[in-house]
Motif scaffolding. Structure first.
Motif, PDB file in Angstrom:
ATOM      1  N   UNK A 128       0.827  -1.204   0.000  1.00  0.00           N
ATOM      2  CA  UNK A 128       0.000   0.000   0.000  1.00  0.00           C
ATOM      3  C   UNK A 128       0.865   1.260   0.000  1.00  0.00           C
ATOM      4  N   UNK A 129       0.350   2.276  -0.635  1.00  0.00           N
ATOM      5  CA  UNK A 129       1.051   3.549  -0.672  1.00  0.00           C
ATOM      6  C   UNK A 129       0.883   4.247   0.671  1.00  0.00           C
ATOM      7  N   UNK A 130       1.641   5.299   0.872  1.00  0.00           N
ATOM      8  CA  UNK A 130       1.537   6.071   2.116  1.00  0.00           C
ATOM      9  C   UNK A 130       0.126   6.633   2.272  1.00  0.00           C
ATOM     10  N   UNK A 131      -0.453   7.079   1.175  1.00  0.00           N
ATOM     11  CA  UNK A 131      -1.816   7.630   1.233  1.00  0.00           C
ATOM     12  C   UNK A 131      -2.824   6.545   1.602  1.00  0.00           C
ATOM     13  N   UNK A 132      -2.629   5.345   1.076  1.00  0.00           N
ATOM     14  CA  UNK A 132      -3.538   4.241   1.413  1.00  0.00           C
ATOM     15  C   UNK A 132      -3.385   3.830   2.877  1.00  0.00           C
ATOM     16  N   UNK A 133      -2.154   3.823   3.379  1.00  0.00           N
ATOM     17  CA  UNK A 133      -1.930   3.503   4.796  1.00  0.00           C
ATOM     18  C   UNK A 133      -2.559   4.559   5.693  1.00  0.00           C
ATOM     19  N   UNK A 137      -5.113   6.496   4.949  1.00  0.00           N
ATOM     20  CA  UNK A 137      -6.576   6.361   4.854  1.00  0.00           C
ATOM     21  C   UNK A 137      -7.062   5.190   5.702  1.00  0.00           C
ATOM     22  N   UNK A 138      -6.321   4.090   5.691  1.00  0.00           N
ATOM     23  CA  UNK A 138      -6.709   2.927   6.502  1.00  0.00           C
ATOM     24  C   UNK A 138      -6.598   3.245   7.990  1.00  0.00           C
ATOM     25  N   UNK A 139      -5.552   3.972   8.375  1.00  0.00           N
ATOM     26  CA  UNK A 139      -5.389   4.347   9.781  1.00  0.00           C
ATOM     27  C   UNK A 139      -6.513   5.286  10.217  1.00  0.00           C
ATOM     28  N   UNK A 140      -6.878   6.221   9.346  1.00  0.00           N
ATOM     29  CA  UNK A 140      -7.978   7.135   9.685  1.00  0.00           C
ATOM     30  C   UNK A 140      -9.301   6.376   9.792  1.00  0.00           C
ATOM     31  N   UNK A 141      -9.537   5.445   8.893  1.00  0.00           N
ATOM     32  CA  UNK A 141     -10.773   4.655   8.957  1.00  0.00           C
ATOM     33  C   UNK A 141     -10.838   3.855  10.258  1.00  0.00           C
ATOM     34  N   UNK A 142      -9.718   3.287  10.673  1.00  0.00           N
ATOM     35  CA  UNK A 142      -9.681   2.534  11.934  1.00  0.00           C
ATOM     36  C   UNK A 142      -9.920   3.466  13.121  1.00  0.00           C
ATOM     37  N   UNK A 143      -9.332   4.644  13.083  1.00  0.00           N
ATOM     38  CA  UNK A 143      -9.538   5.623  14.147  1.00  0.00           C
ATOM     39  C   UNK A 143     -10.998   6.050  14.208  1.00  0.00           C
ATOM     40  N   UNK A 144     -11.611   6.272  13.051  1.00  0.00           N
ATOM     41  CA  UNK A 144     -13.033   6.640  13.011  1.00  0.00           C
ATOM     42  C   UNK A 144     -13.906   5.527  13.603  1.00  0.00           C
ATOM     43  N   UNK A 145     -13.585   4.278  13.278  1.00  0.00           N
ATOM     44  CA  UNK A 145     -14.364   3.161  13.832  1.00  0.00           C
ATOM     45  C   UNK A 145     -14.228   3.103  15.344  1.00  0.00           C
ATOM     46  N   UNK A 146     -13.004   3.246  15.843  1.00  0.00           N
ATOM     47  CA  UNK A 146     -12.785   3.203  17.302  1.00  0.00           C
ATOM     48  C   UNK A 146     -13.495   4.365  17.999  1.00  0.00           C
ATOM     49  N   UNK A 147     -13.397   5.545  17.439  1.00  0.00           N
ATOM     50  CA  UNK A 147     -14.021   6.721  18.048  1.00  0.00           C
ATOM     51  C   UNK A 147     -15.542   6.602  18.038  1.00  0.00           C
ATOM     52  N   UNK A 148     -16.103   6.183  16.914  1.00  0.00           N
ATOM     53  CA  UNK A 148     -17.558   6.022  16.834  1.00  0.00           C
ATOM     54  C   UNK A 148     -18.025   4.917  17.776  1.00  0.00           C
TER      55      UNK A 148
END
Length: 180
Positions: free
Chosen positions: A35-40, A42-53
């Motif tokens: 995965x590219x840096x941008x994909x990594x 985006x995946x980290x942000x998606x995981x953070x959003x799931x944990x926060x929600x």
């Protein structure tokens, strides 16, 4: 007028497809693409959003458990619970889409976390103790959102900070708001 025969057209189409496919692969070894840096990110942000929600969704379930056990608190807690529901929605936006509801369409209310259910939440026997327990849960959720600021992208960090501040205000209203 020049005509193009079928073989020339097919050959040109096949060559164009081969060039397009060659541009889609990242490595010639046939192995998995890294995965590219941008994909990594985006995946980290998606995981953070799931944990926060999920943290806010669990808090919302706690509100439901308290009002289920102490219906006399429903009017007092309704505005705070509505704010927490709005936080769940805002924290999850931009992440994964909501799970389908019972009718197959997207659910308007956030679905409970698979790890928590309303029945599993212990509510103190007295309304005063239930409010203190809810205030403690608000503080813990606010602390979770505050800790997530360290890894959040700027826009999401601002949202997390706002939600954490609201949680601190809710905790105050639940415990200190009636004194005076």
């Amino acid at each position: 007028m020049t005509t193009v025969n079928r073989r020339t057209l097919l050959t040109a189409g096949a060559a164009g497809t081969a060039v397009a496919l060659a541009g889609c692969t990242s490595s010639g070894d046939g192995g998995p693409r890294k995965p590219t840096a941008a994909e990594r990110a985006a995946a980290a942000e998606a995981a953070l959003r799931r944990r926060s929600a999920t943290a806010s969704r669990d808090l919302m379930l706690r509100y439901d458990a308290v009002t289920g056990t102490h219906p006399a608190l429903t009017a007092r807690l309704a505005p705070l619970r509505a704010a927490v529901a709005a936080h769940v929605k805002a924290l999850g936006e931009g992440g994964t889409p909501p799970a389908p509801g019972p009718s197959g369409s997207a659910s308007a209310a956030p679905s409970p976390s698979p790890s928590r259910s309303l029945a599993a939440i212990r509510v103190p026997a007295t309304p005063a103790a239930a409010l203190r327990s809810l205030a403690t849960a608000e503080r813990a959720t606010a602390d979770t959102h505050t800790a997530a600021l360290l890894t959040a992208p700027p826009e999401y960090a601002r949202l997390l900070a706002s939600v954490a501040a609201a949680g601190a205000a809710h905790a105050y209203l639940l415990t200190e708001g009636d004194r005076g």
